[in-house]
Design a protein around this motif. Structure first.
Motif, mmCIF file in Angstrom:
data_model
loop_
_atom_site.group_PDB
_atom_site.id
_atom_site.type_symbol
_atom_site.label_atom_id
_atom_site.label_comp_id
_atom_site.label_asym_id
_atom_site.label_seq_id
_atom_site.Cartn_x
_atom_site.Cartn_y
_atom_site.Cartn_z
ATOM 1 N N GLY A 222 0.789 -1.209 0.000
ATOM 2 C CA GLY A 222 0.000 0.000 0.000
ATOM 3 C C GLY A 222 0.826 1.266 0.000
ATOM 4 O O GLY A 222 0.364 2.317 0.417
ATOM 5 N N ILE A 223 2.037 1.200 -0.498
ATOM 6 C CA ILE A 223 2.897 2.371 -0.519
ATOM 7 C C ILE A 223 2.929 2.945 -1.922
ATOM 8 O O ILE A 223 3.210 2.228 -2.875
ATOM 9 C CB ILE A 223 4.318 2.023 -0.062
ATOM 10 N N GLY A 224 2.635 4.255 -2.067
ATOM 11 C CA GLY A 224 2.579 4.877 -3.382
ATOM 12 C C GLY A 224 3.924 5.403 -3.823
ATOM 13 O O GLY A 224 4.544 6.208 -3.139
ATOM 14 N N LYS A 225 4.387 4.964 -4.972
ATOM 15 C CA LYS A 225 5.656 5.432 -5.513
ATOM 16 C C LYS A 225 5.489 6.858 -6.037
ATOM 17 O O LYS A 225 4.447 7.201 -6.600
ATOM 18 C CB LYS A 225 6.114 4.507 -6.641
ATOM 19 N N LEU A 226 6.510 7.691 -5.844
ATOM 20 C CA LEU A 226 6.452 9.053 -6.368
ATOM 21 C C LEU A 226 6.227 9.003 -7.876
ATOM 22 O O LEU A 226 6.916 8.288 -8.600
ATOM 23 C CB LEU A 226 7.754 9.796 -6.067
ATOM 24 N N LYS A 227 5.265 9.772 -8.338
ATOM 25 C CA LYS A 227 4.939 9.786 -9.760
ATOM 26 C C LYS A 227 5.782 10.814 -10.498
ATOM 27 O O LYS A 227 6.016 11.916 -10.011
ATOM 28 C CB LYS A 227 3.453 10.103 -9.957
ATOM 29 N N LYS A 228 6.193 10.446 -11.691
ATOM 30 C CA LYS A 228 7.005 11.351 -12.493
ATOM 31 C C LYS A 228 6.150 12.415 -13.175
ATOM 32 O O LYS A 228 6.612 13.513 -13.448
ATOM 33 C CB LYS A 228 7.797 10.560 -13.535
ATOM 34 N N LYS A 229 4.898 12.081 -13.474
ATOM 35 C CA LYS A 229 4.013 13.013 -14.170
ATOM 36 C C LYS A 229 2.626 12.984 -13.516
ATOM 37 O O LYS A 229 2.224 11.993 -12.927
ATOM 38 C CB LYS A 229 3.892 12.651 -15.648
#
Length: 263
Positions: A222-229
């Motif tokens: 449940g961990i959200g990866k930093l989004k590039k866009k």
């Protein structure tokens, strides 16, 4: 004065070194605004009440200013200013970063990890040549290393907001607990290494690895990866979803008086 002269960890120049904060001072300032913060080291049975924050002579004044102006001013706003975070209109279990800038968020969080890696306090976290890769990217304000090589090919960062859905620990109490940076060994050497910490109610996880399937592995947590866009969506997860955080707050409540809401 002479005893404070040394080689700056960022610019490599011999200068007077300042007492640098490894974890940005802003987190301590906010956590202490309504009383003493609770400092927890994973694996220890006692939490610490403190009004101080760990510092070490790492950087010269110029590099202190560089980190502050390039990264910390922005990071303080986006993580600590509640007006910069809103509920997702389509999902009440998601938060949205306003004014999200992938490069700034990534390098802001990477700079915290880097300071720990080059400090004496976290001497068990040295990553050798990877430290130098981080240093150059932070100094230049870029994540491109070579034509087809980027820092985020090796360093994956995930963020989620932690809440206690039982209501026993309020959001204000959650923000006053700092979980110091820790290491989690992966099952297989090829999987890399994981670092994690909790600041202002956010669980921040770093995964140092060149493996490309990490996003799938961490999606299960449940961990959200930093989004590039696009927009950065942050999951709101319950405290009990993470065994390590349950242990941390069991330790923290041993300082129950410190977690009482201010009058």
């Amino acid at each position: 004065m002479a005893e404070n002269i040394g080689v700056c960890k960022l610019c490599f120049e011999s200068k007077e070194l300042r007492k640098s904060h490894i974890i940005p001072r802003s987190y301590f300032k906010h956590a202490k605004s309504n009383g003493q913060l609770v400092w927890v080291n994973e694996g220890e049975e006692l939490a610490k009440l403190t009004n101080s924050d760990p510092k070490e002579r790492l950087l010269c004044q110029s590099c202190e200013q560089l980190l502050s102006q390039k990264y910390e001013n922005y990071g303080t706003r986006i993580f600590l200013d509640r007006s910069k975070i809103s509920r997702c209109k389509h999902d009440d279990n998601l938060l949205v970063f306003k004014d999200y800038d992938y490069l700034k968020v990534f390098l802001y969080l990477a700079s915290i990890l880097w300071r720990a890696l080059v400090s004496n306090r976290y001497s068990n976290m040295d990553l050798g040549q990877f430290n130098e890769m981080l240093r150059q990217c932070i100094l230049k304000g870029k994540i491109c290393i070579k034509a087809c090589l980027r820092l985020d090919h090796f360093l994956h960062i995930y963020v989620c907001k932690i809440r206690d859905k039982s209501g026993q620990i309020t959001g204000e109490q959650m923000r006053r607990v700092i979980l110091d940076l820790n290491v989690e060994e992966t099952r297989h050497p090829g999987d890399g290494i994981i670092y994690y910490m909790m600041l202002h109610g956010f669980l921040i996880v770093y995964h140092c690895s060149a493996v490309n399937d990490i996003q799938e592995k961490n999606a299960k947590k449940g961990i959200g990866k930093l989004k590039k866009k696009g927009k950065m969506l942050i999951e709101i997860k319950d405290l009990t979803d993470f065994d390590v955080l349950v242990r941390v707050f069991n330790v923290a409540v041993s300082k129950r008086e410190s977690l009482k809401e201010p009058k």
